[in-house]
Motif scaffolding. Structure first.
Motif, PDB file in Angstrom:
ATOM      1  N   PRO A 380      -1.589   6.905  -8.692  1.00 24.16           N
ATOM      2  CA  PRO A 380      -2.287   6.934  -7.400  1.00 24.16           C
ATOM      3  C   PRO A 380      -3.506   6.013  -7.439  1.00 24.16           C
ATOM      4  N   ARG A 381      -3.759   5.295  -6.363  1.00 24.97           N
ATOM      5  CA  ARG A 381      -4.913   4.405  -6.338  1.00 24.97           C
ATOM      6  C   ARG A 381      -6.213   5.216  -6.377  1.00 24.97           C
ATOM      7  N   PRO A 382      -7.196   4.779  -7.194  1.00 24.24           N
ATOM      8  CA  PRO A 382      -8.473   5.494  -7.249  1.00 24.24           C
ATOM      9  C   PRO A 382      -9.286   5.244  -5.981  1.00 24.24           C
ATOM     10  N   HIS A 383      -9.902   6.286  -5.458  1.00 25.23           N
ATOM     11  CA  HIS A 383     -10.676   6.174  -4.223  1.00 25.23           C
ATOM     12  C   HIS A 383     -12.172   6.196  -4.499  1.00 25.23           C
ATOM     13  N   MET A 384     -12.929   5.695  -3.537  1.00 26.26           N
ATOM     14  CA  MET A 384     -14.380   5.761  -3.624  1.00 26.26           C
ATOM     15  C   MET A 384     -14.824   7.220  -3.674  1.00 26.26           C
ATOM     16  N   LEU A 385     -15.937   7.491  -4.321  1.00 27.22           N
ATOM     17  CA  LEU A 385     -16.430   8.856  -4.456  1.00 27.22           C
ATOM     18  C   LEU A 385     -16.647   9.509  -3.098  1.00 27.22           C
ATOM     19  N   GLY A 410       0.959   1.805  -7.045  1.00 23.51           N
ATOM     20  CA  GLY A 410       1.543   3.142  -7.010  1.00 23.51           C
ATOM     21  C   GLY A 410       2.651   3.269  -5.986  1.00 23.51           C
ATOM     22  N   TRP A 411       3.267   4.446  -5.953  1.00 15.77           N
ATOM     23  CA  TRP A 411       4.374   4.717  -5.051  1.00 15.77           C
ATOM     24  C   TRP A 411       3.930   4.595  -3.597  1.00 15.77           C
ATOM     25  N   ALA A 412       2.739   5.094  -3.277  1.00 18.55           N
ATOM     26  CA  ALA A 412       2.247   5.017  -1.900  1.00 18.55           C
ATOM     27  C   ALA A 412       2.077   3.563  -1.468  1.00 18.55           C
ATOM     28  N   GLN A 413       1.614   2.723  -2.399  1.00 22.03           N
ATOM     29  CA  GLN A 413       1.328   1.324  -2.048  1.00 22.03           C
ATOM     30  C   GLN A 413       2.594   0.525  -1.742  1.00 22.03           C
ATOM     31  N   ILE A 414       3.708   0.850  -2.394  1.00 20.17           N
ATOM     32  CA  ILE A 414       4.935   0.071  -2.133  1.00 20.17           C
ATOM     33  C   ILE A 414       5.780   0.700  -1.026  1.00 20.17           C
ATOM     34  N   ARG A 433       2.726  10.998  -0.887  1.00 16.63           N
ATOM     35  CA  ARG A 433       3.484  10.124  -1.791  1.00 16.63           C
ATOM     36  C   ARG A 433       2.899  10.128  -3.203  1.00 16.63           C
ATOM     37  N   ASP A 434       1.583  10.273  -3.300  1.00 13.47           N
ATOM     38  CA  ASP A 434       0.964  10.371  -4.621  1.00 13.47           C
ATOM     39  C   ASP A 434       1.412  11.635  -5.343  1.00 13.47           C
ATOM     40  N   VAL A 435       1.483  12.742  -4.601  1.00 17.33           N
ATOM     41  CA  VAL A 435       1.927  14.010  -5.192  1.00 17.33           C
ATOM     42  C   VAL A 435       3.405  13.916  -5.574  1.00 17.33           C
ATOM     43  N   TRP A 436       4.197  13.267  -4.716  1.00 19.44           N
ATOM     44  CA  TRP A 436       5.620  13.083  -5.019  1.00 19.44           C
ATOM     45  C   TRP A 436       5.783  12.300  -6.324  1.00 19.44           C
ATOM     46  N   TYR A 437       4.924  11.302  -6.516  1.00 18.89           N
ATOM     47  CA  TYR A 437       5.006  10.489  -7.733  1.00 18.89           C
ATOM     48  C   TYR A 437       4.759  11.321  -8.978  1.00 18.89           C
ATOM     49  N   LEU A 438       3.719  12.140  -8.980  1.00 18.76           N
ATOM     50  CA  LEU A 438       3.408  12.906 -10.193  1.00 18.76           C
ATOM     51  C   LEU A 438       4.448  13.993 -10.457  1.00 18.76           C
ATOM     52  N   GLU A 439       5.201  14.388  -9.405  1.00 21.50           N
ATOM     53  CA  GLU A 439       6.252  15.381  -9.582  1.00 21.50           C
ATOM     54  C   GLU A 439       7.576  14.753 -10.002  1.00 21.50           C
ATOM     55  N   ASN A 440       7.715  13.451  -9.789  1.00 16.73           N
ATOM     56  CA  ASN A 440       8.997  12.793 -10.050  1.00 16.73           C
ATOM     57  C   ASN A 440       8.864  11.616 -11.013  1.00 16.73           C
ATOM     58  N   SER A 442       9.005   8.974 -13.852  1.00 16.35           N
ATOM     59  CA  SER A 442       9.898   8.564 -14.929  1.00 16.35           C
ATOM     60  C   SER A 442       9.531   7.131 -15.286  1.00 16.35           C
ATOM     61  N   PHE A 443       9.888   6.712 -16.473  1.00 18.41           N
ATOM     62  CA  PHE A 443       9.600   5.341 -16.892  1.00 18.41           C
ATOM     63  C   PHE A 443      10.275   4.349 -15.952  1.00 18.41           C
ATOM     64  N   PHE A 444      11.462   4.698 -15.487  1.00 14.81           N
ATOM     65  CA  PHE A 444      12.214   3.799 -14.608  1.00 14.81           C
ATOM     66  C   PHE A 444      11.585   3.733 -13.214  1.00 14.81           C
ATOM     67  N   LEU A 445      10.967   4.827 -12.774  1.00 10.95           N
ATOM     68  CA  LEU A 445      10.245   4.799 -11.501  1.00 10.95           C
ATOM     69  C   LEU A 445       9.045   3.867 -11.616  1.00 10.95           C
ATOM     70  N   ASP A 446       8.312   3.943 -12.724  1.00  4.42           N
ATOM     71  CA  ASP A 446       7.195   3.023 -12.953  1.00  4.42           C
ATOM     72  C   ASP A 446       7.674   1.572 -12.947  1.00  4.42           C
ATOM     73  N   PHE A 447       8.787   1.326 -13.612  1.00  5.37           N
ATOM     74  CA  PHE A 447       9.332  -0.029 -13.676  1.00  5.37           C
ATOM     75  C   PHE A 447       9.690  -0.530 -12.274  1.00  5.37           C
ATOM     76  N   LYS A 448      10.302   0.343 -11.463  1.00  2.87           N
ATOM     77  CA  LYS A 448      10.658  -0.026 -10.094  1.00  2.87           C
ATOM     78  C   LYS A 448       9.415  -0.371  -9.282  1.00  2.87           C
ATOM     79  N   ILE A 449       8.366   0.433  -9.412  1.00  3.40           N
ATOM     80  CA  ILE A 449       7.128   0.201  -8.657  1.00  3.40           C
ATOM     81  C   ILE A 449       6.503  -1.132  -9.050  1.00  3.40           C
ATOM     82  N   ILE A 450       6.521  -1.447 -10.347  1.00  4.06           N
ATOM     83  CA  ILE A 450       5.957  -2.714 -10.811  1.00  4.06           C
ATOM     84  C   ILE A 450       6.744  -3.898 -10.249  1.00  4.06           C
TER      85      ILE A 450
END
Length: 465
Positions: A380-385, A410-414, A433-440, A442-450
């Motif tokens: 998830p992208r880090p947000h301002m305080l 992150g998943w939300a960004q793509i 979408r950020d919550v969906w990412y941490l629940e799902n 996988s290394f392959f999901l990271d690769f897809k996002i990149i």
């Protein structure tokens, strides 16, 4: 029921035969391509080599069994399991070849065979899953089921099954004690106490119970009846109406515990894999691309406006910790940088800054954050305080996104949630979408996002300004 089980077993056997055929075909193709180099090394023991190849397949099934015949299987999980299976299979095969003494130049052969197997075996598994779904969509290999309870959960289950016949279910009808529903339901079969009589005269594979937990005695009786008649029994909990998500069941002694969400990165092994990838990937970027980008972008930033090349801002990180996020400066130095989000046609943004934002190049210094351990390549992208404080009060699940390290992408960004969030609904969509990412994860999901992020860098993004 017996006929249906036989069909499932036949499907599994056909998949297994296909697996063996694909792996052997790839082996012979790779062998023939490299034939001048390997004929003398492997031909004398070719029979033993092929036997070992097929033996390793069956041994690998113990670690990664076939699940393509199940009702619900997602494509990304098929690819992930295919990669895992091939990796284990080739690893065992390599060990066997070493003990067999099949030549001195096996490394090149095994690497090429491994890469080819990853590609074609995954394609085969995806193809066979598509064929299984098409087969079931035509009404074959369907399980006969009945739904007990015609409330909201029961009707939702019915509509989900009817919407996609590829799940392989044939809903015979509903049982409910509310006889008023007789003229409303798609197929009302009777009251709950008539289930035993109905099952005795019909071939039933599964029973889905959706009645409230207050009817615990009826549920217990149904469960006992199903088990005595070798019928699989499923319960849809009443609270599913409010919590619509997958949950994990854990056992503490004899007490069942339902966890609200699965978190793959709670596993030490998964965190180790992700961290290793972060270090290797970021180190490569920092050593190769970053110096060039820094020199070119830094010169343009200096020429466009006064101020430093890099912009550092305190942001919310893992478990709510605060860290300094590094970016290329894309705005003129201003006092609102820590409070006001960038908007479209923002007068603070420089011309080079607009280009850097549109192409994601402004995020490159964050690979240093990754090496320092404050961030991950994907997350998830880090947000301002100020945003963290503001949205944590407005969005219930906002802070959940901080259970994993923030990421450069992150998943939300793509998936369309990059850039400015003008409305609360937009931020809710990003958080979802950020919550969906941490629940799902996988290394392959990271690769897809990149990969998608890199493609978007060249295409440019309309939401990045």
């Amino acid at each position: 029921m017996i006929r249906n089980n036989r069909q499932e077993h036949i499907i599994q056997w056909l998949i297994g035969v296909g697996d063996l055929a694909i792996l052997n075909l790839i082996f012979y193709c790779v062998y023939n391509i490299l034939d001048p180099f390997y004929t003398t090394a492997m031909v004398p023991k070719m029979r033993e080599t092929v036997l070992l190849l097929n033996f390793c397949y069956f041994f690998s099934l113990y670690f990664v069994p076939i699940r393509l015949h199940q009702s619900v299987v997602f494509i990304d999980k098929i690819v992930q399991r295919s990669f895992s299976f091939v990796s284990i299979d080739i690893f065992l095969f390599a060990i066997c070849l070493i003990f067999l003494n099949s030549g001195n130049d096996l490394a090149t052969f095994l690497i090429i065979y491994y890469i080819a197997s990853l590609l074609f075996f995954s394609l085969w598994r995806v193809l066979i899953r598509v064929l299984v779904k098409a087969y079931r969509r035509k009404g074959y290999n369907a399980k006969n089921i009945i739904i007990v309870g015609a409330g909201k959960n029961g009707m939702e289950l019915y509509h989900v099954i009817k919407t996609d016949l590829s799940y392989g279910f044939n809903v015979l009808g509903f049982f409910d004690d509310n006889t008023v529903l007789k003229d409303v339901l798609p197929n009302y079969l009777g009251t709950i106490d008539q289930i035993e009589e109905y099952v005795g005269s019909h071939d039933i594979d599964q029973i889905y119970c959706t009645i409230p937990g207050t009817n615990s005695e009826k549920i217990s009786d149904l469960l006992n009846f199903a088990e005595k008649n070798m019928i699989r029994f499923f319960i849809i909990p009443e609270f599913y109406r409010d919590i619509k998500k997958s949950m994990n069941l854990e056992i503490m002694e004899s007490v069942p515990l339902l966890t609200i969400r699965t978190e793959p990165l709670q596993s030490s092994w998964n965190r180790f894999i992700k961290r290793c990838f972060d270090i290797v990937f970021s180190a490569i970027v920092v050593v190769t691309l970053f110096p060039i980008i820094y020199l070119v972008a830094g010169l343009c930033i200096k020429l466009s406006s006064k101020g430093p090349i890099l912009f550092k801002q305190k942001r919310t990180g893992h478990y709510g910790s605060v860290f300094e996020c590094i970016k290329f400066r894309t705005m003129r130095v201003n006092e609102e940088a820590d409070d006001v989000q960038a908007v479209k046609s923002d007068p603070r943004t420089t011309r080079i800054g607009s280009f850097l934002r549109r192409t994601n190049l402004d995020e490159f210094p964050q690979f240093i954050n990754v090496l320092m351990g404050d961030m991950s390549v994907v997350g998830p992208r880090p947000h301002m305080l100020k945003h963290t404080e503001q949205y944590s009060r407005l969005i219930d699940k906002y802070m959940i996104r901080h259970l994993v390290k923030p990421g450069i992408t992150g998943w939300a960004q793509i998936t369309g949630y990059r850039g400015e969030t003008r409305t609360l609904e937009q931020m809710e969509g990003r958080v979802k979408r950020d919550v969906w990412y941490l629940e799902n994860w996988s290394f392959f999901l990271d690769f897809k996002i990149i990969v998608v992020t890199i493609i978007n860098m060249f295409k440019g993004e309309s939401n990045a300004y």
